[in-house]
Motif scaffolding. Sequence first.
Motif, short mmCIF file in Angstrom:
data_model
loop_
_atom_site.label_atom_id
_atom_site.label_comp_id
_atom_site.label_asym_id
_atom_site.label_seq_id
_atom_site.Cartn_x
_atom_site.Cartn_y
_atom_site.Cartn_z
N LEU A 26 0.95 -1.17 -0.29
CA LEU A 26 0.18 -0.27 0.64
C LEU A 26 0.45 2.01 -0.04
O LEU A 26 2.25 0.97 0.60
N ASP A 27 0.09 2.12 -0.74
CA ASP A 27 1.35 3.29 -0.60
C ASP A 27 1.40 4.78 0.91
O ASP A 27 2.70 4.87 0.68
N PHE A 28 0.68 4.06 1.88
CA PHE A 28 1.29 4.70 2.62
C PHE A 28 2.38 3.63 3.06
O PHE A 28 3.37 4.38 3.79
N VAL A 29 2.95 2.68 2.96
CA VAL A 29 4.84 1.83 3.27
C VAL A 29 5.00 2.89 2.50
O VAL A 29 6.25 2.87 3.15
N GLU A 30 4.68 2.86 1.31
CA GLU A 30 6.15 3.07 0.46
C GLU A 30 6.28 4.57 0.22
O GLU A 30 7.71 5.13 0.66
N ALA A 31 4.75 5.49 1.08
CA ALA A 31 5.32 6.65 1.14
C ALA A 31 6.55 7.19 2.77
O ALA A 31 7.25 7.69 2.82
N ALA A 32 6.16 5.90 3.95
CA ALA A 32 7.00 5.49 4.92
C ALA A 32 8.66 5.84 4.53
O ALA A 32 9.86 6.23 5.27
N ARG A 33 8.50 4.64 3.87
CA ARG A 33 10.47 4.50 2.87
C ARG A 33 10.80 5.80 2.32
O ARG A 33 11.80 5.97 2.61
N LEU A 34 9.83 6.31 1.59
CA LEU A 34 10.41 7.94 0.82
C LEU A 34 10.58 9.14 1.78
O LEU A 34 12.00 8.89 1.74
N ARG A 35 10.06 8.09 2.94
CA ARG A 35 10.13 9.86 3.82
C ARG A 35 11.91 9.16 4.09
O ARG A 35 12.50 9.69 5.13
N GLY A 36 11.64 7.49 4.90
CA GLY A 36 13.29 7.21 5.46
C GLY A 36 13.81 6.96 6.64
O GLY A 36 14.35 6.55 7.66
N GLU A 37 12.03 5.92 6.67
CA GLU A 37 11.55 5.90 8.28
C GLU A 37 12.83 4.60 8.19
O GLU A 37 13.02 3.95 7.51
N SER A 38 12.65 4.12 9.40
CA SER A 38 13.67 2.48 9.18
C SER A 38 13.08 1.93 9.68
O SER A 38 11.72 1.94 9.39
N LEU A 39 13.40 0.51 9.09
CA LEU A 39 12.43 -0.85 9.47
C LEU A 39 11.67 -1.12 10.64
O LEU A 39 9.98 -1.64 10.09
N TRP A 40 11.96 -1.00 11.51
CA TRP A 40 11.17 -1.34 13.16
C TRP A 40 10.14 -0.44 12.55
O TRP A 40 8.86 -0.87 13.18
N TRP A 41 10.50 0.77 12.59
CA TRP A 41 9.52 1.96 13.18
C TRP A 41 8.42 1.19 11.60
O TRP A 41 7.04 1.96 11.89
N ILE A 42 8.48 1.15 10.63
CA ILE A 42 7.67 0.86 9.56
C ILE A 42 6.88 -0.32 9.72
O ILE A 42 5.75 -0.59 10.26
N VAL A 43 7.69 -1.20 10.57
CA VAL A 43 7.03 -2.78 10.99
C VAL A 43 5.92 -2.78 12.00
O VAL A 43 4.84 -2.69 12.12
N ARG A 44 6.39 -0.94 13.16
CA ARG A 44 5.46 -1.16 14.49
C ARG A 44 4.62 -0.42 14.17
O ARG A 44 3.62 -0.66 14.58
N ARG A 45 4.87 0.52 13.15
CA ARG A 45 3.39 2.22 13.05
C ARG A 45 2.83 1.77 11.57
O ARG A 45 1.70 2.45 12.30
N GLU A 46 3.06 0.80 10.97
CA GLU A 46 2.83 1.01 9.83
C GLU A 46 1.89 -0.45 9.75
O GLU A 46 0.20 -0.82 9.21
#
Lengths: 336, 542, 275
Positions: C166-186
């Motif tokens: 989904l795009d909001f995960v891509e948005a988080a990746r583009l922002r440069g969020e850490s893997l752990w942040w993406i797993v936990r928050r997104e």
Amino acid sequence: MSAAEDGKAGAETRRAFRMPPILVMVARRLAIGVVTLFVVSLIIFFGVELLPGDFAAAVLGQSGTPETVAALRSRLGLDVPAHIRYLNWLGGLLQGDLGYSLSGEIRIADILGTRLFNTMFLAGYAAVIAVPLAVGLGIVAALYRNSILDRVISTATLGAISFPEFFVSYVLVLVFAIELGWFPSLSQVSAGMGFGERLYVLFLPAITLTMCTTAHMMRMTRAAIINLLSTPYIEMVRLKGITPWRVVVQHALPNALAPIINVIAVNIAYLIVGVVLVEVVFVYPGLGQLLVDSVSKRDLPVVQVASMIFAAAYILLNLLADVLSIVSNPRLLHPR
Amino acid sequence: MTDTARRKGDRLLEIRGLRIEARNAAGDWGEIVHGVDLDLNRGEVLGLIGESGAGKSTIGLAAMGYAREGCRIAGGSIMFDGIDLATASEAEKRGLRGARIAYVAQSAAAAFDPAHRLIDQYAEAPVRHGVKSRAEAHEEAKALYRRMQLPDPDRIGFRYPHQVSGGQLQRAMTAMAMACRPDLIIFDEPTTALDVTTQIEVLAAIKDVVRQYRTAAIYITHDLAVVAQMADRIKVLQYGREVEEAPADEMMAAPREDYTRSLWAVRHMEKPEAPAPALDPVLSVRKVSAAYGRGMTVLDDVSVDLHRGRTVAVVGESGSGKSTLARVIAGLLPPVSGDVLIDGGPLSPTLAGRSREDRQRIQMIYQMADTALNPRQKVRDIIGRPMRFYLGLDRAEVARRVAEMLDMIELPKAFADRYPGELSGGQKQRIGIARALAAEPEVVICDEVTSALDQLVAEGILKLLMRLQREMRLSYFFITHELATVKAIADDVVVMRHGRVVDRGTRAEVLFPPRKDYTKVLLSSVPEMNTGWLDGLLAARL
Amino acid sequence: MSRALRQFFRIPPTALLGMAVVLGYAVVALFAHWIAPFGESEIVSSQYDPWGGAFLLGTDNIGRDMFSRLIYGARNTIGIALLITALSFSVGGLLGLFAAVRGGWVDMVLSWIVDILMAIPQLIYALLLLTIFGTSIPVLIAVVAVLDSTRVFRLARSVGMNVVVLDFVEAARLRGESLWWIVRREVLPNVLPPLIAEFGVRFCFVFLFISALSFLGIGIQPPLADWGSMVRDNATLITFGDVTPVLPGLAIAILTVAVNFVVDWVLGKASGAKS
């Protein structure tokens, strides 16, 4: 899009010989199956090596004297390097030479043959009842979904999933063997037994297995069909004024084949395992009972061989299911 | 249309007080169509138009006595040639469906059964309804395929659906609907999923066979320009109610209701001509080629410049590579060759190689606002995160700026505590814009940001984007397939096809008038707001 | 408040019944010590005493009170099953989400390991491993938890995959969020409903599985009271038409049915809310 297609076509013409994609997929799946079997044989054989300390000493425990431990070590071939032992073991397996049991008196091949046959017979018996029953019930429940009939079938099968096999077995024994006396409570078979008699003796275990697997198969069949019935192409067929029965048989079923085949294979594979418990309850001389007995005796050579056979059967059935669902996919059958 | 079609009193379909209910998530029935009347004469084409949620598809299906799972016809009568479909038995309705009333679905690729050949699916209805033998049906199918200008008409029917392209499938489906020579066909957005150049072919084919067999039709769409080509009369719907109904020419010339006028809101927008670009571009794509996997080239030697404070619109049909270009710029797909420069300095081809500052300078707004916002985060956190992440602001400062930002995108401050699920599509898209701007970027990539929105909402979003551009001197890299949108917002235009740049320059240079053949085809394929456009174009192209 | 009440009454009767049963079991398991009239492995009489009198359900094969053992069995079997499920969820669930978000070779290697572990029936693995390592409670917990975590991994990975695209995960990746942040928050908040339902499914499976192992004599070992081994130990009584040995089996069946009823409702709700 077409630029992409051009590129792909270019890459493919570079290959002189081109197999149809469906064969490529089947071949790839078969190769994965063989590799999996190989890795599993490694795990089963070398898992034993994980045992802390000396295996022979551990098995014999406090009763082991240095002499008996040494004797056991040489009989198990523990003085030979592990990888050579593995190759010998695997080679033997492939040629039907399964080695000796821990006590050394019994050739595993001698006892395995009839037991394997007995287990296959029971599993096949249950499958012949369970598969048509489950698929039929699944289709009916899907066709009349949210009706009273569907709710009854669904709730009943949800219950059946939740029962432990040994509980079902003993309840059946209590009712049909002890109270009513219609069927024997123990499934004793002998070599000279006729087909009909075997079916009779094995009726209770087969029904137990049927009950425990039908529920799963039926629920998954129902889900697969319902999933399909909500697709636009089924709606289109309905809007063409086609009868519901023809909608299911002509349009839903051909597309539901792959998921249904998978469900059946998974459950037949499960039958092979469920058989272990049921064999113990009914004291039926099959491979499962042998495995459990050997586990209690820590008879590792037998456990290894029996595990390998169960694992191989499971892997092969899953392999078969995958190949069949590839072959039944119209998009792959008729490539662009 | 033809004289027979205009014959008065020959009523085919008469819907009175149609009410349809749908079940909501909690399981309660709620009305979605509130007493609609509809009349259709033999041989007449009625256009049903409205935006999402208007209930037009639901009404179209109800004309076949059919309600989708989770819907039910709750009241009213549906008289089809003397039979009330609202009360008819299943068997009676089955006898009519496919035989006398046929249906053409939006996505032909999904509406053909993948397990059977096209021609067998064509023959199914006539054979089952006992109208024709299989052999007769096959012969007729071929004739119809030929009439609809399908390639290789004698053999295309023996293909499976996945072996045929989208535009061809849509024509094959129209042929299938014709199989029993029905009195009425329901066309449910039959060209919505197609590219403009393909849409023309399908529209022409549909119009031709409907005319040929004098079939009555209900043509459902959200595109007023399309329906103007197809329909004799047009009925406008909103929220399950009729807004107005009029003959097509009349409605195009002088719609009575403001709502009807708003259906072509974006077409009226035109960005004022801006001064010529400054010398150095803020973002520069230099000779980029890109591929997915091995050998699948999707971008071939593409160069684009974006100047500060301007909008470059990258326009093309599906498969032109325009979205891939956005992915390359964003760092999601490292190119095979070529560079992306920002302010003259090179950007790392991979996302991992880009610094936080580099990432901050390029932000993205997505097409589907539904999936672009995390449904489990509050608006406050969605907009606040880039502020905290890039700018390192503290909690109080973030709260203050979120409120400011909401103000800027014209939403109430109280929305900060809402979840995306509690917002409308347009509001969600505004939050998406706010999230991008919260990072204080230089370049914003807008990937089809208005394609999923209704016209009026899209107009609002475009206006907002333009205002923000003026105020913040933003540079937009705007990807779209809609030429109306290009006209509305672009300063510069890049036309792409098959992964290559066809033409680039200022909007006036590229489009008015078009200087490349492909641009010409593209422009001329966009339906215009007058009823004679399609006939005129087809005559001109012959 | 009234809305909460309305919601409550919308729960289908099967799910309500299920919840009540689960609650009842929990109470029995937690307060086993106070409810049971006799000790867990206390020999209080001769073997196979009939029902009634001091021993509500009679005594077992070595003269322990059947009723008390049933109650203690709830504590042991449910407790161990819960512990195993929790373990397999923390390991399998996190690894699955991690694989989904990280992708690439990490995902490939993890998935391959799981494929191999799943290529053999769990029971066969368990039998093999318990033969090798012996049958003690820690080994049992470790073996079953590892085997079961493969299933959790698969599910977590596949539901995670649905979210990762989904795009909001891509948005988080583009922002440069850490893997752990993406797993936990997104990702995690969006996969919680199916994972919670799966917890129920896995619990049932683990519960049935260790009962089966105990029944085969290689699970929970005496003198700990356990429902599976209680069936096995007293099976002889069945030949005399006595239902006592089936009671622990019934206890298992009722709990799993109850949990399944609740899970079925939760799953239906989750899928219904989506569409």
